[in-house]
Design an enzyme around this catalytic site. Structure first.
Site, PDB file in Angstrom:
ATOM      1  N   SER A 120     101.415  51.198  84.528  1.00  0.00           N
ATOM      2  CA  SER A 120     101.026  49.775  84.507  1.00  0.00           C
ATOM      3  C   SER A 120     102.145  48.810  84.904  1.00  0.00           C
ATOM      4  CB  SER A 120     100.541  49.410  83.110  1.00  0.00           C
ATOM      5  OG  SER A 120     101.564  49.704  82.179  1.00  0.00           O
ATOM      6  N   ALA A 146      96.388  58.992  91.578  1.00  0.00           N
ATOM      7  CA  ALA A 146      96.902  58.529  92.875  1.00  0.00           C
ATOM      8  C   ALA A 146      98.382  58.855  93.036  1.00  0.00           C
ATOM      9  CB  ALA A 146      96.691  57.022  92.991  1.00  0.00           C
ATOM     10  N   ASN A 161      96.014  58.858  99.041  1.00  0.00           N
ATOM     11  CA  ASN A 161      95.909  57.513  99.635  1.00  0.00           C
ATOM     12  C   ASN A 161      94.521  56.964  99.333  1.00  0.00           C
ATOM     13  OD1 ASN A 161      95.652  55.290 101.594  1.00  0.00           O
ATOM     14  ND2 ASN A 161      97.638  56.045 102.278  1.00  0.00           N
ATOM     15  N   MET A 162      94.470  55.820  98.671  1.00  0.00           N
ATOM     16  CA  MET A 162      93.196  55.251  98.219  1.00  0.00           C
ATOM     17  C   MET A 162      92.588  54.290  99.247  1.00  0.00           C
ATOM     18  SD  MET A 162      92.313  56.493  95.284  1.00  0.00           S
ATOM     19  CE  MET A 162      93.094  57.576  94.069  1.00  0.00           C
ATOM     20  N   HIS A 182     107.954  54.105 104.751  1.00  0.00           N
ATOM     21  CA  HIS A 182     107.699  53.405 103.481  1.00  0.00           C
ATOM     22  C   HIS A 182     108.917  52.571 103.072  1.00  0.00           C
ATOM     23  CE1 HIS A 182     104.361  56.291 103.056  1.00  0.00           C
ATOM     24  NE2 HIS A 182     103.817  55.366 102.270  1.00  0.00           N
ATOM     25  N   LYS A 202     110.684  54.044  97.597  1.00  0.00           N
ATOM     26  CA  LYS A 202     109.847  55.244  97.416  1.00  0.00           C
ATOM     27  C   LYS A 202     110.719  56.470  97.117  1.00  0.00           C
ATOM     28  CE  LYS A 202     105.985  57.840  99.389  1.00  0.00           C
ATOM     29  NZ  LYS A 202     105.268  57.880  98.101  1.00  0.00           N
ATOM     30  N   GLY A 220     102.826  61.608 100.063  1.00  0.00           N
ATOM     31  CA  GLY A 220     101.634  62.420  99.787  1.00  0.00           C
ATOM     32  C   GLY A 220     100.632  62.316 100.920  1.00  0.00           C
TER      33      GLY A 220
END
Ligand SMILES: NC(=O)C1=CN([C@@H]2O[C@H](COP(=O)(O)OP(=O)(O)OC[C@H]3O[C@@H](n4cnc5c(N)ncnc54)[C@H](OP(=O)(O)O)[C@@H]3O)[C@@H](O)[C@H]2O)C=CC1
Ligand SMILES: O=C(O)C1=N[C@H](C(=O)O)C[C@H](O)C1
Length: 257
Positions: free
Chosen positions: A9, A90, A116-117, A146, A150, A156
């Protein structure tokens, strides 16, 4: 209303997820796992805890954008502590052991795992399968870019793209992946799939899959220009996942691709 819990979060995506959940009238932010402490304001009825079981017990579905060790804790609650909640995962950068835990846990609860969403990358994976199979003589090289923070490499997403490319040619990615070239390495071998990483600045995520032959090449690019592409994508698939049977689902299952 679907009660959603978050693992990760306080992270770059997790903080956006809190905002996106608040804006969506079909879901309710119900629980937040904090590893350390939460700086962000959340409604007083939201359970904020550092106990993974307490989080899972207070929600209908958990969305996880965290770190491999945190996801491992989540999966262990399912496998060892009999906690039964659907999970949208994720997080990237899992070890083989953590990948196996994911498979074990998905026999007990529905899990949607996607590196990857975004809708764009879901389609890109399909395009890569088609191109890799059809253009069977072309050399495949994948480059991912990226932001400087990262921690895992290759991304991924790049590994998933490479997996699609390899599978379409009946190749074992573990045997053909090359993720670094330096020195007197010799000529490129036919089957190798290069997967290379660049890191810098605030790049949200860019993936290029190139297929190169003599006289022509194709490059397929996807660029994420806003990080909440991922948080919104995760909310969408969480709604789809919540009443499913235990299994390991992909984002393609949720999007009907
Ligand atoms: N599938 C997808 O579409 C996407 C996946 N990702 C992946 O999601 C993950 C998170 O990305 P990002 O938000 O950028 O990362 P951040 O580093 O910004 O956030 C990581 C979060 O995980 C928490 N965390 C770290 N270790 C633990 C632990 N052991 N237990 C509990 N919580 C922990 C951190 O808490 P604290 O702040 O207290 O350290 C933080 O909230 C990465 O693996 C990334 O690759 C990212 C974007 C899209
Ligand atoms: O860490 C990130 O930022 C991202 N991680 C995911 C990955 O490893 O593929 C997805 C996205 O590219 C952003």
């Amino acid at each position: 209303m679907l009660k959603v819990g978050i693992v990760g979060s306080t992270g770059r995506v997790g903080t956006l997820l809190i905002d996106d959940l608040k804006k969506d009238s079909e879901v309710q932010l119900a629980g937040i796992h904090v590893f350390d402490k939460l700086e962000k304001d959340v409604p007083s009825d939201v359970i904020v805890t550092n106990d993974m079981k307490v989080l899972m017990d207070s929600v209908d579905v958990v969305i996880d954008f965290s770190a491999p060790s945190a996801t491992e804790e989540l999966l262990t609650q399912v496998i060892d502590n009999n906690v039964r909640k659907p999970l949208v995962i994720a997080t990237t950068g899992f070890s083989k052991h953590q990948q196996n835990l994911l498979i074990e846990a998905s026999k007990l609860v529905p899990i949607l795992y996607s590196t990857n969403m975004s809708l764009g990358v879901a389609v890109l994976n399909k395009l890569v399968s088609l191109a890799s199979k059809t253009l069977s003589d072309f050399d495949i090289e994948i480059v991912e870019q990226h932001h400087r923070y990262k921690v895992d490499s290759p991304s991924g997403t790049a590994l998933t793209l490479a997996e699609h490319a390899a599978r379409a040619r009946d190749l074992d990615l573990d045997k053909v992946r090359v993720s670094g070239r330096d020195g007197d390495i010799g000529a490129r071998t036919k089957d190798e799939i290069g997967v290379m990483s660049l890191r810098g600045g605030d790049i949200v995520g860019r993936h290029t899959v190139g297929l190169y032959n003599d006289g022509e090449f194709i490059e397929l690019h996807h660029t994420a220009t806003a990080r909440n592409t991922f948080s919104k994508g995760a909310i969408k698939v969480a709604k789809w996942l919540v009443n499913k049977e235990p299994s390991l689902y992909s984002i393609n299952d949720a999007l009907g691709l």
